[in-house]
Scaffold this active site. Structure first.
Site, mmCIF file in Angstrom:
data_model
loop_
_atom_site.group_PDB
_atom_site.id
_atom_site.type_symbol
_atom_site.label_atom_id
_atom_site.label_comp_id
_atom_site.label_asym_id
_atom_site.label_seq_id
_atom_site.Cartn_x
_atom_site.Cartn_y
_atom_site.Cartn_z
ATOM 1 N N ASP A 104 16.787 44.349 14.386
ATOM 2 C CA ASP A 104 16.486 42.923 14.362
ATOM 3 C C ASP A 104 16.231 42.540 12.907
ATOM 4 O O ASP A 104 15.810 43.346 12.096
ATOM 5 C CB ASP A 104 15.290 42.611 15.254
ATOM 6 C CG ASP A 104 15.181 41.119 15.520
ATOM 7 O OD1 ASP A 104 16.101 40.375 15.112
ATOM 8 O OD2 ASP A 104 14.179 40.687 16.113
ATOM 9 N N SER A 105 16.476 41.261 12.614
ATOM 10 C CA SER A 105 16.614 40.849 11.220
ATOM 11 C C SER A 105 15.330 40.432 10.542
ATOM 12 O O SER A 105 15.269 40.346 9.324
ATOM 13 C CB SER A 105 17.567 39.665 11.177
ATOM 14 O OG SER A 105 17.011 38.595 11.938
ATOM 15 N N GLY A 106 14.305 40.123 11.305
ATOM 16 C CA GLY A 106 13.113 39.525 10.710
ATOM 17 C C GLY A 106 12.920 38.088 11.156
ATOM 18 O O GLY A 106 11.882 37.483 10.888
ATOM 19 N N GLY A 107 13.929 37.542 11.864
ATOM 20 C CA GLY A 107 13.818 36.170 12.374
ATOM 21 C C GLY A 107 12.672 36.010 13.357
ATOM 22 O O GLY A 107 11.995 34.973 13.375
ATOM 23 N N PHE A 108 12.427 37.045 14.160
ATOM 24 C CA PHE A 108 11.318 36.975 15.115
ATOM 25 C C PHE A 108 9.988 36.907 14.375
ATOM 26 O O PHE A 108 9.052 36.236 14.810
ATOM 27 C CB PHE A 108 11.351 38.183 16.062
ATOM 28 C CG PHE A 108 10.333 38.097 17.165
ATOM 29 C CD1 PHE A 108 10.507 37.213 18.222
ATOM 30 C CD2 PHE A 108 9.190 38.885 17.148
ATOM 31 C CE1 PHE A 108 9.564 37.124 19.242
ATOM 32 C CE2 PHE A 108 8.242 38.808 18.161
ATOM 33 C CZ PHE A 108 8.432 37.926 19.215
ATOM 34 N N ASP A 167 17.565 34.429 11.240
ATOM 35 C CA ASP A 167 17.469 33.145 11.937
ATOM 36 C C ASP A 167 16.045 32.619 11.838
ATOM 37 O O ASP A 167 15.153 33.320 11.359
ATOM 38 C CB ASP A 167 17.873 33.285 13.415
ATOM 39 C CG ASP A 167 16.959 34.256 14.166
ATOM 40 O OD1 ASP A 167 16.454 35.201 13.526
ATOM 41 O OD2 ASP A 167 16.754 34.070 15.372
ATOM 42 N N GLN A 215 19.834 29.740 18.716
ATOM 43 C CA GLN A 215 18.504 29.141 18.873
ATOM 44 C C GLN A 215 18.662 27.786 19.581
ATOM 45 O O GLN A 215 19.665 27.535 20.208
ATOM 46 C CB GLN A 215 17.837 29.009 17.502
ATOM 47 C CG GLN A 215 17.451 30.362 16.876
ATOM 48 C CD GLN A 215 16.269 31.028 17.572
ATOM 49 O OE1 GLN A 215 15.561 30.419 18.374
ATOM 50 N NE2 GLN A 215 16.045 32.314 17.274
ATOM 51 N N GLY A 227 14.845 33.038 20.508
ATOM 52 C CA GLY A 227 13.921 31.922 20.674
ATOM 53 C C GLY A 227 13.347 31.790 22.064
ATOM 54 O O GLY A 227 12.820 30.733 22.423
ATOM 55 N N ASP A 252 16.234 44.031 25.168
ATOM 56 C CA ASP A 252 15.212 44.868 24.541
ATOM 57 C C ASP A 252 13.865 44.264 24.868
ATOM 58 O O ASP A 252 13.757 43.053 25.086
ATOM 59 C CB ASP A 252 15.371 44.892 23.009
ATOM 60 C CG ASP A 252 14.767 43.660 22.367
ATOM 61 O OD1 ASP A 252 15.419 42.596 22.385
ATOM 62 O OD2 ASP A 252 13.619 43.726 21.886
ATOM 63 N N CYS A 284 11.403 58.881 41.433
ATOM 64 C CA CYS A 284 11.795 58.955 40.016
ATOM 65 C C CYS A 284 12.109 60.400 39.644
ATOM 66 O O CYS A 284 11.380 61.319 40.028
ATOM 67 C CB CYS A 284 10.664 58.421 39.139
ATOM 68 S SG CYS A 284 10.980 58.573 37.361
ATOM 69 N N CYS A 307 12.239 61.577 36.525
ATOM 70 C CA CYS A 307 11.850 61.863 35.135
ATOM 71 C C CYS A 307 11.013 63.143 35.071
ATOM 72 O O CYS A 307 10.424 63.557 36.073
ATOM 73 C CB CYS A 307 11.107 60.683 34.528
ATOM 74 S SG CYS A 307 9.327 60.665 34.785
ATOM 75 N N CYS A 346 7.351 62.821 36.452
ATOM 76 C CA CYS A 346 7.207 62.764 37.911
ATOM 77 C C CYS A 346 7.516 64.119 38.551
ATOM 78 O O CYS A 346 7.002 64.437 39.615
ATOM 79 C CB CYS A 346 8.102 61.677 38.493
ATOM 80 S SG CYS A 346 7.526 60.018 38.073
ATOM 81 N N HIS A 349 7.908 58.039 31.400
ATOM 82 C CA HIS A 349 8.184 57.589 32.767
ATOM 83 C C HIS A 349 8.666 56.137 32.798
ATOM 84 O O HIS A 349 9.669 55.819 33.447
ATOM 85 C CB HIS A 349 6.953 57.732 33.673
ATOM 86 C CG HIS A 349 7.125 56.944 34.934
ATOM 87 N ND1 HIS A 349 7.922 57.372 35.980
ATOM 88 C CD2 HIS A 349 6.703 55.693 35.269
ATOM 89 C CE1 HIS A 349 7.958 56.442 36.912
ATOM 90 N NE2 HIS A 349 7.236 55.408 36.508
HETATM 91 ZN ZN LIG Z 1 8.928 59.150 36.466
#
Ligand SMILES: [Zn+2]
Length: 372
Positions: free
Chosen positions: A101-105, A155, A197, A224, A274, A312, A314, A317, A343
């Site tokens: 990410d660019s820094g706009g956030f 942005d 935006q 945005g 994300d 699950c 994973c 678990c 998890h």
């Molecule tokens: Zn799990």
């Protein structure tokens, strides 16, 4: 020499849509560091690592791509250092695709620490107060120097609520920065994504998307959102924007991570997501399961010998009972946060796999999520 597509990427690195279910798309986004099956969730490694996880741990969750943040990496350790050490992949040990990410956030989240002007933004470092200058061209160049697979344009993410006039003014700046970022981009084996935006205003969103589409970016993000607006406003912004973006390019909804929001956006044709939510919730002892959200620190789990989620697969678990996670997290033990993160990310990536399988078999309408 491979043939070049209009976006500058070689043909074998194009974004291929393999199946559709309504507006939802099943795709493959090829990069120099591997192929991302979409719709995909990108775990957030702001400083180059998902909190608590090494690169092998992250790969074991099933993650295909990691997100990092240019603003934070610029402050420390600095772009020069990472470049000298061979780029962000060599520096972090994560060999899969990386999006930065660019820094706009941070224009939004660090609004008291920055000064905007027509040419760019100057942050006062949240670490030591020193000035850091970001311009559309500089942000593109820094991401190329990091060697990332997907770079984001700079942005201006406006606050919410915001008047139509102020949103239009912020948008005009973002659109001007988009033209400059596109002009500074030399292509190669990477992608540059634009960011749409326009806050919660339909006319601004649609105009922004159309103008950015004409600039022929490699992908398009919906930015945005997730800045305090109501869920219905967020979903409207996604619907208005996704429906007018170029059909043959990947679409990325930034920072939105509730499973219900992800499913809604997938149904509008969004491909990438994300959010810090699964990792942040894990550190607070909030575990996503197919039976609902588990507050693992609750006394009820003190003697619970069952797995966090019986369905699950994973390693957490499979190996340890709820009682162990409950004990570690109540004790503030670091390992508790790590196991909970493994998890939760596994759960999210399983959810995305279910979504992809459902699109392939035309059964996306049957996919449900357990309300958090
Ligand atoms: Zn799990």
């Amino acid at each position: 020499m491979p043939e070049r597509s209009t976006s500058g990427l070689s043909r074998d690195m194009e974004f291929v849509i393999e199946a559709r279910d309504g507006a939802a798309r099943l795709g493959r986004l090829a990069t120099a560091h591997g192929t991302i099956e979409t719709p995909a969730f990108m775990p957030v490694g702001t400083l180059g690592a998902v909190k608590g996880l090494g690169p092998a741990d992250l790969a074991a969750t099933g993650a295909a791509v990691m997100l990092a943040n240019l603003y934070h990496l610029s402050l420390r350790p600095g772009i020069d250092t990472i470049e000298q050490l061979g780029g962000l992949h060599a520096f972090t040990g994560w060999r899969g695709p990386i999006l930065t990410d660019s820094g706009g956030f941070q224009v939004w989240s660090l609004s008291t620490l920055r000064q905007l002007d027509a040419d760019g933004v100057t942050f006062r470092s949240h670490l030591d107060g020193s000035p850091v200058r970001f311009t559309p061209e500089g942000v593109v160049q820094a991401q190329v120097r990091l060697g990332v697979d997907v770079a984001m344009m700079l942005d201006e993410c406006p606050p919410w609520p915001v008047s139509h006039e102020a949103a239009a003014s912020a948008l005009a700046r973002t659109q001007s920065w988009a033209r400059r970022a596109r002009a500074a981009w030399s292509g190669g084996p990477r992608r540059l994504f634009a960011i749409v935006q326009g806050s919660t205003y339909r006319d601004l969103r649609e105009r922004a998307a159309a103008e950015l589409a004409a600039l022929d970016f490699d992908g398009y993000a919906i930015g945005g959102v997730s800045v305090g607006e109501a869920i219905e406003e967020r979903r409207q912004a996604v619907e208005w924007t996704a429906s007018v973006l170029p059909a043959d390019r990947p679409r990325y909804l930034m920072g939105v991570g509730l499973p219900s929001d992800i499913l809604h956006a997938v149904r509008q044709g969004v491909d990438l997501f994300d959010c810090v939510l699964p990792a942040r919730n894990a550190r607070h002892g909030l575990l996503f399961t197919r039976q609902g959200l588990l507050k693992i620190k609750h006394a009820a789990f003190r003697n619970d010998g069952g797995p966090v989620d019986p369905s699950c697969g994973c390693p957490v678990c499979r190996q340890v009972p709820r009682a162990f996670l409950s004990h570690l997290l109540r004790s503030g033990e670091l390992t508790g946060a790590v196991l909970a993160t493994v998890h939760n990310l596994h759960h999210y990536l399983d959810f995305m796999r279910d979504i992809r399988q459902a699109i392939r078999s035309g059964k996306l309408g049957e996919v449900a999520f357990v309300s958090a």
